[in-house]
Design an enzyme around this catalytic site. Structure first.
Site, PDB file in Angstrom:
ATOM      1  N   LYS A   3       0.842  -1.195   0.000  1.00 33.19           N
ATOM      2  CA  LYS A   3       0.000   0.000   0.000  1.00 33.19           C
ATOM      3  C   LYS A   3       0.880   1.248   0.000  1.00 33.19           C
ATOM      4  O   LYS A   3       2.086   1.181   0.246  1.00 33.19           O
ATOM      5  CB  LYS A   3      -0.913  -0.003   1.217  1.00 33.19           C
ATOM      6  N   TYR A 221      19.343  29.037   8.938  1.00 34.85           N
ATOM      7  CA  TYR A 221      18.210  29.888   9.280  1.00 34.85           C
ATOM      8  C   TYR A 221      17.954  29.908  10.788  1.00 34.85           C
ATOM      9  O   TYR A 221      18.085  28.901  11.474  1.00 34.85           O
ATOM     10  CB  TYR A 221      16.937  29.381   8.597  1.00 34.85           C
TER      11      TYR A 221
END
Length: 334
Positions: A3, A221
């Site tokens: 799946k 950052y």
């Protein structure tokens, strides 16, 4: 279990790598039909069943087994005009409380299915909520399943990846390896290697630049990492756009040119920073593995506070991967 595009590895690629598998389980009927059209003859189970009565016609045409978890599913079967009977898996809810009939109702539903000419065979299945947590275990669910099925003399399926290893008494007729099939441990306290599982995906890149950072200077950052001393920083061409977890913190392990180092600062969209201070000889072009053969994906996932499934499955949306994830291969980010 194939799946979710075979847990991000690609359905076609995985089934081709497993020619001796006894069967496959998937969610999408179109993908199941594609497998049949590609020549795969093993049993294929639709884990969530059908979503309309009309899909039953295709299930019969392409010999697809279906999970039944609603009375409506059985009503559709009884009313359908099919080219041939189909195999069904009667899903019992033993405590997961997600899909399935109340466990105690199993004999009544099994009897009804036995009278339906559109049913070729019946397997009884359930799913464990805590097979991967020894402190909680499966006892309550397992006892309910046994009580519900002991009089039926039908094939059974209950063992997911964790139960395959931890609870052999649950193996029954069909086991359902999912995450373990792709080389990841279902247990937080046991490594994949200790279970005999092999890595099937690698996320690799390389160092594309280096920086020398003085003590007190920041990296990335938000200036979330401050260098405590002069450091050599490697810039790696991989970021959260490539499927690396954006929330991975400083200290998340990274493998570079045979050495284990650590992530520094925030992960950017298409770059991340690693510590090269102990290895001044490493430079631009040094190979980097974010997870794979040398660095278990479970270790990276644990450091990032997530599951390995979340990491391996993001490759479907990675636009910058120069090569797909392959069994015993690499997914290169450049």
């Amino acid at each position: 279990m194939i799946k979710a595009n075979a847990y991000g590895h690609g359905v076609q690629r995985v089934v081709e790598a497993l020619p001796d598998a006894d069967g496959f389980a998937i969610l999408e009927i179109n993908a199941a039909i594609q497998l049949r059209n590609s020549g795969f003859t093993q049993p294929i189970l639709l884990l969530e069943g059908v979503f309309s009565a009309a899909e039953l016609t295709a299930c019969a045409e392409f010999d697809l087994a279906i999970a039944l978890h609603l009375p409506m599913h059985i009503e559709w079967l009884e009313q359908a005009q099919l080219s041939r009977p189909i195999a069904v898996f009667l899903k019992l809810n033993t405590g997961m409380n997600r899909l399935g009939f109340p466990a105690e109702s199993a004999p009544a539903w099994a009897e009804r299915l036995a009278c339906c000419p559109n049913v070729a065979s019946v397997t009884v299945m359930t799913h464990f909520a805590c097979a991967d947590e020894p402190s909680k275990g499966i006892d309550r669910q397992w006892q309910r399943f046994l009580a519900a099925t002991q009089s039926l003399a039908l094939p059974t399926s209950s063992a997911n990846s964790a139960a395959i290893f931890a609870y052999p008494q649950t193996h029954g007729t069909w086991v359902r390896p999912g995450l373990a099939l792709y080389g990841s441990s279902p247990f937080s306290d046991q490594s994949a290697a200790s279970l005999g599982l092999q890595t099937v995906m690698s996320l690799c890149s390389e160092v594309i630049a280096t920086q020398t950072v003085a003590a007190g200077e920041s990296v990335g950052y938000g200036a979330s990492f401050i260098a405590p001393a002069p450091m050599k920083i490697g810039i790696v061409a991989c970021g959260y756009a490539d499927g690396y977890p954006r929330h991975a913190p400083t200290g998340t392990p990274v493998w570079v040119a045979g050495q284990k180092t650590r992530l520094l600062g925030r992960v950017s969209m298409d770059m991340l920073c690693i510590d090269l201070t102990p290895w001044p000889e490493l430079d631009v072009g040094s190979p980097v593995e974010l997870w794979g053969e040398h660095l278990p994906i479970d270790e990276v996932a644990s450091a990032a506070g997530t599951l390995s499934y979340e990491l391996i499955n993001v490759r479907d949306s990675c636009a910058r991967a120069s090569a797909d994830a392959t069994l015993n291969g690499e997914w290169h980010c450049v």
